[in-house]
Design a protein around this motif. Structure first.
Motif, PDB file in Angstrom:
ATOM      1  N   ALA A 145     -90.192  60.917 -16.838  1.00 49.16           N
ATOM      2  CA  ALA A 145     -89.256  60.872 -17.968  1.00 49.16           C
ATOM      3  C   ALA A 145     -87.815  60.773 -17.490  1.00 49.16           C
ATOM      4  O   ALA A 145     -86.940  60.333 -18.233  1.00 49.16           O
ATOM      5  N   GLY A 146     -87.568  61.176 -16.251  1.00 50.23           N
ATOM      6  CA  GLY A 146     -86.218  61.084 -15.696  1.00 50.23           C
ATOM      7  C   GLY A 146     -86.288  60.813 -14.207  1.00 50.23           C
ATOM      8  O   GLY A 146     -87.195  61.302 -13.531  1.00 50.23           O
ATOM      9  N   SER A 147     -85.345  60.017 -13.719  1.00 51.08           N
ATOM     10  CA  SER A 147     -85.352  59.629 -12.301  1.00 51.08           C
ATOM     11  C   SER A 147     -83.923  59.344 -11.893  1.00 51.08           C
ATOM     12  O   SER A 147     -83.242  58.533 -12.534  1.00 51.08           O
ATOM     13  N   ALA A 148     -83.433  60.005 -10.860  1.00 55.74           N
ATOM     14  CA  ALA A 148     -82.046  59.770 -10.444  1.00 55.74           C
ATOM     15  C   ALA A 148     -81.855  60.120  -8.976  1.00 55.74           C
ATOM     16  O   ALA A 148     -82.433  61.079  -8.471  1.00 55.74           O
ATOM     17  N   VAL A 149     -81.031  59.328  -8.321  1.00 55.71           N
ATOM     18  CA  VAL A 149     -80.657  59.568  -6.919  1.00 55.71           C
ATOM     19  C   VAL A 149     -79.136  59.641  -6.865  1.00 55.71           C
ATOM     20  O   VAL A 149     -78.454  58.888  -7.567  1.00 55.71           O
ATOM     21  N   ALA A 150     -78.617  60.544  -6.063  1.00 53.00           N
ATOM     22  CA  ALA A 150     -77.170  60.627  -5.854  1.00 53.00           C
ATOM     23  C   ALA A 150     -76.898  60.978  -4.394  1.00 53.00           C
ATOM     24  O   ALA A 150     -77.805  61.399  -3.672  1.00 53.00           O
ATOM     25  N   THR A 151     -75.659  60.793  -3.975  1.00 54.23           N
ATOM     26  CA  THR A 151     -75.322  61.055  -2.572  1.00 54.23           C
ATOM     27  C   THR A 151     -74.072  61.926  -2.461  1.00 54.23           C
ATOM     28  O   THR A 151     -73.337  62.126  -3.417  1.00 54.23           O
ATOM     29  N   ASP A 152     -73.868  62.408  -1.250  1.00 52.48           N
ATOM     30  CA  ASP A 152     -72.681  63.194  -0.904  1.00 52.48           C
ATOM     31  C   ASP A 152     -72.329  62.833   0.540  1.00 52.48           C
ATOM     32  O   ASP A 152     -73.048  62.055   1.180  1.00 52.48           O
ATOM     33  N   THR A 153     -71.242  63.380   1.051  1.00 49.31           N
ATOM     34  CA  THR A 153     -70.916  63.125   2.450  1.00 49.31           C
ATOM     35  C   THR A 153     -72.025  63.689   3.337  1.00 49.31           C
ATOM     36  O   THR A 153     -72.677  64.677   2.992  1.00 49.31           O
ATOM     37  N   LEU A 154     -72.237  63.063   4.490  1.00 50.75           N
ATOM     38  CA  LEU A 154     -73.180  63.631   5.449  1.00 50.75           C
ATOM     39  C   LEU A 154     -72.634  64.918   6.036  1.00 50.75           C
ATOM     40  O   LEU A 154     -73.333  65.921   6.118  1.00 50.75           O
ATOM     41  N   ALA A 155     -71.405  64.889   6.473  1.00 53.33           N
ATOM     42  CA  ALA A 155     -70.830  66.051   7.159  1.00 53.33           C
ATOM     43  C   ALA A 155     -70.447  67.119   6.153  1.00 53.33           C
ATOM     44  O   ALA A 155     -69.781  66.850   5.148  1.00 53.33           O
ATOM     45  N   LEU A 156     -70.888  68.323   6.434  1.00 54.90           N
ATOM     46  CA  LEU A 156     -70.645  69.456   5.549  1.00 54.90           C
ATOM     47  C   LEU A 156     -69.148  69.745   5.411  1.00 54.90           C
ATOM     48  O   LEU A 156     -68.663  70.086   4.329  1.00 54.90           O
ATOM     49  N   HIS A 157     -68.403  69.600   6.524  1.00 56.55           N
ATOM     50  CA  HIS A 157     -66.990  69.975   6.477  1.00 56.55           C
ATOM     51  C   HIS A 157     -66.161  69.012   5.625  1.00 56.55           C
ATOM     52  O   HIS A 157     -65.012  69.308   5.304  1.00 56.55           O
ATOM     53  N   GLN A 158     -66.744  67.860   5.273  1.00 53.30           N
ATOM     54  CA  GLN A 158     -65.999  66.910   4.449  1.00 53.30           C
ATOM     55  C   GLN A 158     -66.106  67.227   2.955  1.00 53.30           C
ATOM     56  O   GLN A 158     -65.469  66.572   2.144  1.00 53.30           O
ATOM     57  N   ARG A 159     -66.942  68.218   2.630  1.00 56.10           N
ATOM     58  CA  ARG A 159     -67.115  68.552   1.208  1.00 56.10           C
ATOM     59  C   ARG A 159     -66.109  69.631   0.811  1.00 56.10           C
ATOM     60  O   ARG A 159     -65.954  70.626   1.515  1.00 56.10           O
ATOM     61  N   GLY A 171     -81.151  65.930   4.628  1.00 55.98           N
ATOM     62  CA  GLY A 171     -80.217  66.795   5.347  1.00 55.98           C
ATOM     63  C   GLY A 171     -79.778  67.946   4.472  1.00 55.98           C
ATOM     64  O   GLY A 171     -80.582  68.534   3.740  1.00 55.98           O
ATOM     65  N   ILE A 172     -78.465  68.247   4.515  1.00 50.55           N
ATOM     66  CA  ILE A 172     -77.940  69.306   3.643  1.00 50.55           C
ATOM     67  C   ILE A 172     -77.479  68.650   2.337  1.00 50.55           C
ATOM     68  O   ILE A 172     -76.344  68.805   1.905  1.00 50.55           O
ATOM     69  N   GLY A 173     -78.356  67.845   1.755  1.00 50.60           N
ATOM     70  CA  GLY A 173     -78.058  67.279   0.445  1.00 50.60           C
ATOM     71  C   GLY A 173     -77.156  66.059   0.456  1.00 50.60           C
ATOM     72  O   GLY A 173     -76.514  65.771  -0.543  1.00 50.60           O
ATOM     73  N   ALA A 174     -77.101  65.301   1.563  1.00 49.25           N
ATOM     74  CA  ALA A 174     -76.316  64.061   1.554  1.00 49.25           C
ATOM     75  C   ALA A 174     -76.959  63.052   0.611  1.00 49.25           C
ATOM     76  O   ALA A 174     -76.279  62.252  -0.013  1.00 49.25           O
TER      77      ALA A 174
END
Lengths: 384, 384
Positions: free
Chosen positions: A235-249, A371-374
């Motif tokens: 019923a729902g499908s989604a992909v999203a991204t973030d920076t790979l490096a933790l310190h950039q967040r 990874g850590i949510g990239a």
């Protein structure tokens, strides 16, 4: 967009399968998912795999697994987003069926990690992080989760012991899953008494990577009806991204990609977190489950740990988590995890989960992280 | 399924970009593809990349490139099918837009291969073959193409010199392409006089792997009209597979996946090979181009070499091939090749190819192969 259904699932045991190949594991899961469906009805194959290039010396896992399944000739490709690969592959299958291009697409998650020495495996797992800022300094994913746990404890005033209910819940559920790597219960005391892996993460609050394969068949409404399959809809499908490096967040304990993909998937499904009765997250450690629950909206920030302490994540609770054992007890199959999650949730929605069955489960949420949510992929399944 | 258009393209030069990162190359190509379009209109990013895990220590190239392009947050994933990655990524973008899920998806092919030593690069390229039967014995892709060339010469009675018109044509076209790695002409005599790489393949009949990025924007009809973009439609799109190991194929000089994907793409576009006025193939060697032309149906079996000898593959011929220089002269960017192919064909269909322009080009075919054709992706583009 056409409606999309999951009409078959299969999984191998998660284990150290030293005597079996990736193709062999994939075949077992695929054949189980097929059931009575003729294999030649499968029109495309999307393989979720993160470590084939690094550990299996194989860069065309899609074609390799197609041949192993007896499907050579078929459209096949490999989706790699580290630990999010399974969810992202399901996303591509969803789009292929939703477009009307195909009536039946197989998603196979497979990972074969235990037949190399530790140093090579660690190097493979480090591909999920930022090579220049993290990998080169030896900051493993476990080390990064440990740092996030320290930060979280500092920020919200928790002790390490407050996170122990997560692995305790995962092991309680894993004990009831014949496919799980660890089928024994544990306790808060044992979790904290276990040796440290990366302080404050203990051995019993850390998942183990192992071999395994899981498969799901993604189908159009017409085919699902023709085959008389139980109707579990994506019923729902989604992909999203973030920076790979933790310190950039800007705000590291907030998993932005997880939050964004969950919000999009819930919104397109037209449901809220209160409607969800079974949850699968990337939960190699209690802190990962905590941040995932908060990003998805099951708890306010700083309150994810409370859900576990209050028993809400148990099978009888309001937010049942890791009913098949999760990464911690079912075992961490890296790129295949996201497909194992779907297999478990379909089991719940079909009422086939035995001792770990959630009563009257109709709506379920799966989220897997690279990874850590990239990368974060979220799917909402609904039993019709 | 909704109609799907390519509304923007960009590419870097193919070169040894020692001082630039993969993200930097991707950004140059992406910005060129965007033109006046605001980057925030891009809803998803599919990255074609084959060697990120092996050479760049990066397993989430989708998320990494999204960040490099300033698109973090967006849906992004990595498609790996060795040399077919670019075409397979375009296939996924096509399905995403055809489904109605998105109006604008970017496909970026990027490869960074020259900043490692040869042994590591060769090991990376070998990921495209079968690890157990080929890689372990040192059978590189070049060695396998050489064996196929020997077989073909034996089977149809050709000499090595008969294949030389392919690199001669590629270099003639590459000389007119400012983005090509090799911008010099060569001759049949020079090709055969060059040192042997893998007898009967000479240095001048073998492509060189190099760094580069290419980008295409894939859009819905509504968005294409709104933006007043030249209407280049993806009229056909198909991916097919074959065994990885050459010895497992009943008839090795017949590229089954290439034939199947070409037939499906042509058929869904409703055109025949006689309608096609510009062709891009995986053509690192003359034998590869020959077998590709035959698999696609531009020549009968055993007659592919004739097309080149008769001049049909030239810009003024009936089957213009490698008008941007192909793998041989533009340079072999492995997972990015399939995206470079599309950039070149759009240049042709827009009448922007300068000295290499085919007169009145309206229909074009791109096909890229993973390894020796274990994966094949074919697209048909039509100028409307």
């Amino acid at each position: 967009m056409q409606p999309v259904y999951i009409i078959g699932t299969g999984q191998t045991a998660v284990a150290e399968h030293w005597e079996r190949t990736a193709g062999d594991l994939a075949r077992e899961a695929f054949m189980a998912a097929l059931g009575n469906i003729a294999p030649e009805r499968v029109q495309a194959l999307y393989v979720a795999n993160a470590l084939g290039s690094a550990l299996q010396v194989q860069g065309q896992m899609g074609a390799a697994i197609a041949t192993a399944l007896g499907l050579q000739g078929i459209e096949a490709s490999t989706i790699d987003a580290a630990g999010a690969s399974g969810g992202v592959a399901l996303r591509h299958a969803y789009l292929a069926v939703a477009s009307g291009a195909y009536d039946l697409v197989a998603v196979v998650g497979v990972e074969k990690v235990t037949d190399v020495l530790d140093a090579r495996l660690e190097a493979g797992l480090a591909l999920a992080g930022d090579a220049d800022w993290e990998g080169v300094h030896g900051a493993t994913l476990t080390a990064q989760w440990a740092m996030l746990m320290r930060r979280y404890m500092h920020q919200y005033g928790y002790d390490a012991v407050d996170f122990a209910p997560f692995p305790v819940n995962a092991h309680a559920n894993g004990a009831a899953n014949p496919k799980a790597l660890y089928r024994f219960a544990t306790s808060v005391e044992k979790v904290r008494a276990a040796g440290m892996v990366a302080d404050p993460l203990s051995l019993l609050d850390s998942s183990t990577v192992a071999d395994g394969a899981a498969a799901v068949l993604v189908a159009s409404a017409g085919l699902a009806r023709e085959l008389n399959a139980p109707l579990i809809r994506i019923a729902g499908s989604a992909v999203a991204t973030d920076t790979l490096a933790l310190h950039q967040r800007p705000d590291p304990p907030w998993l932005g990609a997880a939050a964004r993909s969950a919000a999009n998937a819930l919104s397109s499904a037209g449901v809220g977190t209160g409607d969800v009765q079974a949850i699968e997250l990337t939960d190699p450690h209690g802190i990962a489950a905590t941040l995932g629950l908060e990003a998805c909206g099951f708890a306010e920030r700083g309150a994810g740990v409370q859900l576990a302490r209050e028993g809400a994540i148990g099978v009888g609770g309001t937010a049942p988590l890791a009913t098949g054992g999760g990464c911690k007890a079912r075992g961490d199959t890296v790129g295949a995890n996201g497909v194992f999650q779907i297999v478990e949730l379909v089991r719940q929605l079909r009422g086939e989960a035995g001792k770990a069955q959630v009563a009257n489960a109709r709506v379920a949420l799966a989220q897997c992280l690279g990874g850590i949510g990239a990368t974060a992929a979220t799917h909402i399944l609904v039993a019709e």
